[in-house]
Design a protein around this motif. Structure first.
Motif, mmCIF file in Angstrom:
data_model
loop_
_atom_site.group_PDB
_atom_site.id
_atom_site.type_symbol
_atom_site.label_atom_id
_atom_site.label_comp_id
_atom_site.label_asym_id
_atom_site.label_seq_id
_atom_site.Cartn_x
_atom_site.Cartn_y
_atom_site.Cartn_z
ATOM 1 N N LEU A 46 0.866 -1.180 0.000
ATOM 2 C CA LEU A 46 0.000 0.000 0.000
ATOM 3 C C LEU A 46 0.899 1.226 0.000
ATOM 4 N N LEU A 47 0.464 2.289 -0.667
ATOM 5 C CA LEU A 47 1.260 3.510 -0.746
ATOM 6 C C LEU A 47 0.440 4.711 -0.291
ATOM 7 N N GLY A 48 0.886 5.381 0.750
ATOM 8 C CA GLY A 48 0.312 6.664 1.165
ATOM 9 C C GLY A 48 1.207 7.768 0.635
ATOM 10 N N LEU A 49 0.599 8.736 -0.047
ATOM 11 C CA LEU A 49 1.366 9.744 -0.766
ATOM 12 C C LEU A 49 0.797 11.123 -0.431
ATOM 13 N N GLY B 296 -3.968 2.373 -1.316
ATOM 14 C CA GLY B 296 -3.221 3.465 -0.720
ATOM 15 C C GLY B 296 -4.094 4.655 -0.434
ATOM 16 N N ASP B 297 -3.456 5.782 -0.327
ATOM 17 C CA ASP B 297 -4.147 7.020 0.033
ATOM 18 C C ASP B 297 -3.337 8.166 -0.555
ATOM 19 N N SER C 133 4.292 6.980 2.833
ATOM 20 C CA SER C 133 4.078 5.887 3.769
ATOM 21 C C SER C 133 3.883 4.628 2.943
#
Lengths: 323, 323
Positions: free
Chosen positions: B86-89, B120-121, B132
């Motif tokens: 998962l990618l938080g950007l 992700g977000d 993240s």
């Protein structure tokens, strides 16, 4: 090891409560957890930034609650049962009192939902508080509530009451006049949202599509409709407006109910044949569940007012702080 | 939907490559993935902040690579096989060219390790770039390499070569004089670290404890020793110093080898009886594996120099940018 590392070791201590035996918690390269046979893992992550998703002076315990709540709400919308979470924490300074309160708020909600904190990352931030929460749950793949699963003819439901978080947020941001007595009654809706975890699990066998209302009812329902290739008619008179708001001007209420975000109630669709069992689920869990309209073949989202007319100029989506 | 939301919808498009059929990728409340029977899920998260973990002018493709690499390295240290991430950007502004390059760097490494980006977000950041990344892998619980599993008498090993990332970082930060030719040769060690994923999986059946060297060999080995309740003697003459560094002053080399972070090689312990099979694993994977010392009963970490003397005043742990 330098002083800074030692400070952050201290922080880590506040997040070091024991985890069940079949899990490996913090302090290793990875956390480990097991998944029952036949289940899938459901996971979601949210990045929460100071000044964008929460006010700088937010109470630490409240922030700890909300950071986890918004993620549990995503598990709820999938019908998943929480099992664990990871916390990334970027802090500009070391205030043990603040950390302790944040941890209390986080752990209290985690314990309530059996969502064990099994790992994370702590670092010094040069620019405000940064939070990253990732949750894990398990779900029966046959019953997970996908956004694409709505069908024309489905009834559209929403849990709880609408509008309180939006009005509280606008009062706190100075966008509308503050009514202190009212704000006192409704600000918990903004700051301490209740993720509908048990409801999501109970609905999973009966509902088709579900979403949590983080960006506003119309916008989030719109995501379901777009993914499912159908439309909807919503009856405005059925919208369950939060009772404390009923003295406010009609245009504020309409905007709060249709476009207010930060709500974390579930909006879901279910076949008409499931109406009675959904009513029963609401009674058993003591959660108001309201049927607010119907999914349609026509690829359009219409709101019909009390006079039977289509509401023109629907309020735009969520446009202030969003979690 | 406002303009801002549309901008971020555009960003999401760069992160929307297809995922395997048994997974549910982005665009729902949760991502879903399956876990083979008998395996556990291994998961890790890292929070990466501009100005703290990477330079503001870092190349976007490089940053995309590194953000995932440091997390894959945690899976490697557990002996786990990557399955998804998962990618938080959080981004201060919308630069499609930057996003595209970041996505290229991220996806290239993800594809290499079959680590599918499943959710992700994305949000607007008021204060610099915030990343993240959370990774998931699967591991046989009987063979996961826990930090607490080292035993007195184990040999201590390290993969690859030491020091290049530390020297490159200190040159780029202006802490030591830049030698342009040398920097050109070694900066990829800092910017494009290679997570030892295949090595971790191969070692899992033979090694006891493992960790990835993100904070410096002594500090990270220290985590293993502390968790395992034992000590170690390291022979300085055996340390595999990166060959391009050999002309540098001895005190810089010692600090870079013993305390240099951002390395992402694996440090692991294994019984003497596994020595030959570990040598064979290194040959098969074309990864240098060097035995650098022994775990001891005495609860202390000692480095012994070429003259057989214990090195006093060991360099402190990692104290500059860290991933």
């Amino acid at each position: 090891m330098n002083t800074q590392a030692t400070e952050f070791d201290l922080i880590a201590r506040y997040f070091n409560r024991p985890v069940p035996k079949d899990m490996l918690g913090g302090g290793d390269d990875c956390a480990l957890f097991s998944v029952p046979a036949g289940k899938q893992v459901a996971t979601s992550t949210d990045l929460l930034l100071e000044g964008r998703h929460f006010f700088s002076d937010v109470d630490a315990r409240t922030l700890g609650h909300k950071a986890l709540a918004v993620n549990l709400s995503d598990l709820a919308a999938m019908g998943a049962s929480p099992i664990g979470c990871l916390l990334g924490l970027g802090l500009p300074s070391m205030d043990p009192g603040w950390i302790e309160k944040f941890a209390e708020g986080f752990y209290a909600l985690a314990a309530e939902h059996h969502c064990h904190l099994i790992g994370g990352d702590t670092t010094r931030s040069l620019n405000g508080i940064t939070l990253s929460v990732t949750v894990f749950g398990v779900v029966d793949p046959l019953h997970a509530m996908h956004r694409r699963a709505a069908q024309p003819g489905d009834e559209i439901w929403v849990s709880g009451y609408l509008g309180a978080a939006d009005i509280a947020c606008r009062m706190l941001a100075g966008e509308i006049p503050t009514q202190p007595e009212l704000l006192k009654k409704i600000r918990h809706a903004l700051e301490l949202p209740v993720p509908r975890v048990a409801l999501g699990q109970a609905l999973a066998r009966h509902a088709h599509a579900a979403i949590d209302v983080s960006d506003g009812l119309l916008q989030d329902l719109g995501h379901i409709l777009k993914a499912s290739g159908c439309g909807a008619q919503i009856l405005e008179s059925t919208l369950p407006i939060h009772r404390d708001l009923l003295g406010l001007p009609a245009h504020l209420l309409r905007r709060a109910a249709l476009a207010g975000g930060d709500l974390y109630e579930l909006c879901f669709t279910a076949p008409v044949s499931a109406h009675a069992v959904i009513d029963e689920i609401g009674r058993e869990l003591s959660i108001p569940l309201t049927c607010i309209g119907t999914a349609t073949l026509l690829n359009d989202l219409q709101v019909v007012d009390a006079a039977g007319c289509i509401v023109p100029d629907l309020p735009a989506g969520f446009d202030h702080f969003r979690m």
